[in-house]
Design a protein around this motif. Sequence first.
Motif, PDB file in Angstrom:
ATOM      1  N   ASN A  80       0.836  -1.203   0.000  1.00  0.00           N
ATOM      2  CA  ASN A  80       0.000   0.000   0.000  1.00  0.00           C
ATOM      3  C   ASN A  80       0.870   1.252   0.000  1.00  0.00           C
ATOM      4  O   ASN A  80       0.661   2.193   0.778  1.00  0.00           O
ATOM      5  CB  ASN A  80      -0.935   0.013   1.219  1.00  0.00           C
ATOM      6  CG  ASN A  80      -2.022   1.064   1.105  1.00  0.00           C
ATOM      7  OD1 ASN A  80      -2.316   1.556   0.020  1.00  0.00           O
ATOM      8  ND2 ASN A  80      -2.613   1.431   2.230  1.00  0.00           N
ATOM      9  N   PHE A  82       3.162   4.161  -2.542  1.00  0.00           N
ATOM     10  CA  PHE A  82       3.133   4.778  -3.851  1.00  0.00           C
ATOM     11  C   PHE A  82       4.311   5.706  -4.034  1.00  0.00           C
ATOM     12  O   PHE A  82       4.876   6.210  -3.072  1.00  0.00           O
ATOM     13  CB  PHE A  82       1.845   5.607  -4.011  1.00  0.00           C
ATOM     14  CG  PHE A  82       0.598   4.851  -3.722  1.00  0.00           C
ATOM     15  CD1 PHE A  82       0.118   4.764  -2.430  1.00  0.00           C
ATOM     16  CD2 PHE A  82      -0.089   4.224  -4.736  1.00  0.00           C
ATOM     17  CE1 PHE A  82      -1.041   4.060  -2.143  1.00  0.00           C
ATOM     18  CE2 PHE A  82      -1.244   3.518  -4.461  1.00  0.00           C
ATOM     19  CZ  PHE A  82      -1.718   3.433  -3.170  1.00  0.00           C
ATOM     20  N   LEU A 117      -1.328  -2.332   9.628  1.00  0.00           N
ATOM     21  CA  LEU A 117       0.096  -2.050   9.475  1.00  0.00           C
ATOM     22  C   LEU A 117       0.949  -3.242   9.881  1.00  0.00           C
ATOM     23  O   LEU A 117       2.054  -3.429   9.373  1.00  0.00           O
ATOM     24  CB  LEU A 117       0.495  -0.812  10.276  1.00  0.00           C
ATOM     25  CG  LEU A 117       0.009   0.505   9.682  1.00  0.00           C
ATOM     26  CD1 LEU A 117       0.483   1.685  10.524  1.00  0.00           C
ATOM     27  CD2 LEU A 117       0.498   0.678   8.254  1.00  0.00           C
TER      28      LEU A 117
ATOM     29  N   MET B   1      -7.633  16.354  -6.823  1.00  0.00           N
ATOM     30  CA  MET B   1      -6.357  16.743  -6.213  1.00  0.00           C
ATOM     31  C   MET B   1      -6.583  17.202  -4.771  1.00  0.00           C
ATOM     32  O   MET B   1      -7.571  17.852  -4.475  1.00  0.00           O
ATOM     33  CB  MET B   1      -5.716  17.913  -6.978  1.00  0.00           C
ATOM     34  CG  MET B   1      -4.959  17.531  -8.208  1.00  0.00           C
ATOM     35  SD  MET B   1      -3.377  16.793  -7.813  1.00  0.00           S
ATOM     36  CE  MET B   1      -2.583  16.886  -9.408  1.00  0.00           C
ATOM     37  N   LEU B  25       6.205  12.385   6.741  1.00  0.00           N
ATOM     38  CA  LEU B  25       5.503  11.156   7.116  1.00  0.00           C
ATOM     39  C   LEU B  25       4.482  11.476   8.197  1.00  0.00           C
ATOM     40  O   LEU B  25       4.763  12.280   9.086  1.00  0.00           O
ATOM     41  CB  LEU B  25       6.506  10.122   7.645  1.00  0.00           C
ATOM     42  CG  LEU B  25       7.744   9.882   6.784  1.00  0.00           C
ATOM     43  CD1 LEU B  25       8.678   8.878   7.459  1.00  0.00           C
ATOM     44  CD2 LEU B  25       7.354   9.389   5.403  1.00  0.00           C
ATOM     45  N   VAL B  36      -2.807   3.756  11.024  1.00  0.00           N
ATOM     46  CA  VAL B  36      -2.609   4.008   9.599  1.00  0.00           C
ATOM     47  C   VAL B  36      -1.478   5.008   9.436  1.00  0.00           C
ATOM     48  O   VAL B  36      -1.124   5.717  10.380  1.00  0.00           O
ATOM     49  CB  VAL B  36      -3.880   4.558   8.896  1.00  0.00           C
ATOM     50  CG1 VAL B  36      -5.011   3.566   8.971  1.00  0.00           C
ATOM     51  CG2 VAL B  36      -4.293   5.901   9.478  1.00  0.00           C
ATOM     52  N   ARG B  37      -0.947   5.083   8.225  1.00  0.00           N
ATOM     53  CA  ARG B  37       0.106   6.063   7.959  1.00  0.00           C
ATOM     54  C   ARG B  37      -0.038   6.553   6.535  1.00  0.00           C
ATOM     55  O   ARG B  37      -0.590   5.860   5.683  1.00  0.00           O
ATOM     56  CB  ARG B  37       1.495   5.476   8.197  1.00  0.00           C
ATOM     57  CG  ARG B  37       1.881   4.217   7.435  1.00  0.00           C
ATOM     58  CD  ARG B  37       1.985   4.351   6.022  1.00  0.00           C
ATOM     59  NE  ARG B  37       2.369   3.151   5.311  1.00  0.00           N
ATOM     60  CZ  ARG B  37       2.046   2.974   4.052  1.00  0.00           C
ATOM     61  NH1 ARG B  37       1.366   3.879   3.401  1.00  0.00           N
ATOM     62  NH2 ARG B  37       2.437   1.887   3.410  1.00  0.00           N
ATOM     63  N   ARG B  39       1.747  10.001   3.736  1.00  0.00           N
ATOM     64  CA  ARG B  39       2.849  10.940   3.576  1.00  0.00           C
ATOM     65  C   ARG B  39       2.521  11.930   2.480  1.00  0.00           C
ATOM     66  O   ARG B  39       1.613  11.716   1.681  1.00  0.00           O
ATOM     67  CB  ARG B  39       4.138  10.194   3.230  1.00  0.00           C
ATOM     68  CG  ARG B  39       4.092   9.509   1.867  1.00  0.00           C
ATOM     69  CD  ARG B  39       5.368   8.731   1.607  1.00  0.00           C
ATOM     70  NE  ARG B  39       5.308   8.027   0.329  1.00  0.00           N
ATOM     71  CZ  ARG B  39       5.723   8.544  -0.824  1.00  0.00           C
ATOM     72  NH1 ARG B  39       6.218   9.754  -0.867  1.00  0.00           N
ATOM     73  NH2 ARG B  39       5.638   7.846  -1.938  1.00  0.00           N
ATOM     74  N   SER B  41       4.763  15.019  -0.106  1.00  0.00           N
ATOM     75  CA  SER B  41       6.068  15.575  -0.465  1.00  0.00           C
ATOM     76  C   SER B  41       6.235  16.918   0.222  1.00  0.00           C
ATOM     77  O   SER B  41       5.276  17.499   0.737  1.00  0.00           O
ATOM     78  CB  SER B  41       6.188  15.734  -1.979  1.00  0.00           C
ATOM     79  OG  SER B  41       5.270  16.704  -2.445  1.00  0.00           O
ATOM     80  N   PRO B  49      -0.118  15.505  -5.754  1.00  0.00           N
ATOM     81  CA  PRO B  49      -0.592  14.374  -6.546  1.00  0.00           C
ATOM     82  C   PRO B  49      -0.957  13.213  -5.612  1.00  0.00           C
ATOM     83  O   PRO B  49      -0.736  13.291  -4.410  1.00  0.00           O
ATOM     84  CB  PRO B  49       0.618  14.032  -7.410  1.00  0.00           C
ATOM     85  CG  PRO B  49       1.787  14.496  -6.602  1.00  0.00           C
ATOM     86  CD  PRO B  49       1.321  15.683  -5.805  1.00  0.00           C
ATOM     87  N   MET B  50      -1.471  12.187  -6.154  1.00  0.00           N
ATOM     88  CA  MET B  50      -1.750  10.957  -5.410  1.00  0.00           C
ATOM     89  C   MET B  50      -2.832  11.133  -4.353  1.00  0.00           C
ATOM     90  O   MET B  50      -2.741  10.563  -3.266  1.00  0.00           O
ATOM     91  CB  MET B  50      -0.477  10.409  -4.727  1.00  0.00           C
ATOM     92  CG  MET B  50       0.685  10.228  -5.650  1.00  0.00           C
ATOM     93  SD  MET B  50       1.986   9.165  -4.979  1.00  0.00           S
ATOM     94  CE  MET B  50       2.176   9.729  -3.322  1.00  0.00           C
ATOM     95  N   CYS B  53      -4.132   7.846  -3.467  1.00  0.00           N
ATOM     96  CA  CYS B  53      -3.170   7.078  -2.677  1.00  0.00           C
ATOM     97  C   CYS B  53      -3.249   7.470  -1.202  1.00  0.00           C
ATOM     98  O   CYS B  53      -3.289   6.615  -0.316  1.00  0.00           O
ATOM     99  CB  CYS B  53      -1.754   7.308  -3.215  1.00  0.00           C
ATOM    100  SG  CYS B  53      -1.590   6.975  -4.976  1.00  0.00           S
ATOM    101  N   GLN B  56      -6.471   6.192   0.239  1.00  0.00           N
ATOM    102  CA  GLN B  56      -6.409   4.746   0.503  1.00  0.00           C
ATOM    103  C   GLN B  56      -5.606   4.461   1.766  1.00  0.00           C
ATOM    104  O   GLN B  56      -5.965   3.602   2.562  1.00  0.00           O
ATOM    105  CB  GLN B  56      -5.772   4.009  -0.670  1.00  0.00           C
ATOM    106  CG  GLN B  56      -6.660   3.829  -1.877  1.00  0.00           C
ATOM    107  CD  GLN B  56      -5.926   3.076  -2.982  1.00  0.00           C
ATOM    108  OE1 GLN B  56      -5.306   2.041  -2.752  1.00  0.00           O
ATOM    109  NE2 GLN B  56      -5.986   3.603  -4.194  1.00  0.00           N
ATOM    110  N   GLN B  57      -4.514   5.179   1.927  1.00  0.00           N
ATOM    111  CA  GLN B  57      -3.684   4.928   3.098  1.00  0.00           C
ATOM    112  C   GLN B  57      -4.394   5.337   4.390  1.00  0.00           C
ATOM    113  O   GLN B  57      -4.144   4.747   5.437  1.00  0.00           O
ATOM    114  CB  GLN B  57      -2.335   5.651   2.962  1.00  0.00           C
ATOM    115  CG  GLN B  57      -1.442   5.014   1.909  1.00  0.00           C
ATOM    116  CD  GLN B  57      -0.151   5.774   1.680  1.00  0.00           C
ATOM    117  OE1 GLN B  57      -0.047   6.961   1.969  1.00  0.00           O
ATOM    118  NE2 GLN B  57       0.854   5.094   1.147  1.00  0.00           N
ATOM    119  N   LYS B  59      -7.557   4.999   4.676  1.00  0.00           N
ATOM    120  CA  LYS B  59      -8.695   4.077   4.744  1.00  0.00           C
ATOM    121  C   LYS B  59     -10.034   4.813   4.647  1.00  0.00           C
ATOM    122  O   LYS B  59     -10.999   4.498   5.344  1.00  0.00           O
ATOM    123  CB  LYS B  59      -8.665   3.254   6.047  1.00  0.00           C
ATOM    124  CG  LYS B  59      -7.358   2.537   6.286  1.00  0.00           C
ATOM    125  CD  LYS B  59      -7.034   1.551   5.179  1.00  0.00           C
ATOM    126  CE  LYS B  59      -5.723   0.831   5.475  1.00  0.00           C
ATOM    127  NZ  LYS B  59      -5.347  -0.083   4.373  1.00  0.00           N
TER     128      LYS B  59
END
Lengths: 132, 88
Positions: A80, A82, A117, B1, B25, B36-37, B39, B41, B49-50, B53, B56-57, B59
């Motif tokens: 999970n 990216f 996790l 976005m 992070l 959950v974790r 991140r 940039s 972006p993402m 992602c 999903q991380q 949840k």
Amino acid sequence: MTTVDIIHDELRSEENVARGPITTIQGLVSESDLDMLVLGSLERILVGHLLDQEIRVYAPFTVLFKYDEGHVVAEAPAFNEFGFGDDHRDALHDLQRALAELYRELEEKQDRLGPDLLTTWQSLRRCFSRHS
Amino acid sequence: MIKRDEFDLIVSKLQLRTRSSHHLLAWFEHDGKVIVRTRRSHQRGGDLPMQDCIRQQLKLDESQLRGLIDCKIGRGEYLEILRAKRLI
């Protein structure tokens, strides 16, 4: 869809491959060949290196590529995680750095991980390990 | 976005713990467990972006992520979402 192994140069020799856990090789390419591969419709690769001096890849992992809002996204669904970038190479490198960070984070916190996790950490341990 | 400011709002609202390395992070803890974790940039401002992602991380589905950003979902509601997914 093309599936190839991306093996870092130091692992490319036949001796190292035979000694390692990789038993099925569909095509050995070095990272410098990645530019040639991305000219085609590359959607899925196997990656054998994290570009990290402390963490080695014991078992190659699948990376999927897709496009999102003008960026290339590299996804490692097993973890999970990216990475993104302007092209496949940048996205893959970003993912590799992210996986190394994730390994360190979960290793540090492994005694207090929630169920999801914990599963991710177990998956990471199956594929990566610290250089001895 | 998702915008950088919106990500940081989520960090603040959910009281995520953060650490700065190659990326920023962030992780959610409950009762001493890391659940959950995610991140982002270190880019300055603008769109990250993402979004999918990150979502999903964390949840979350799209409406839940938007609810979090629009201040309709707080930490309490987020805990219930995670419980419903059997992550807590």
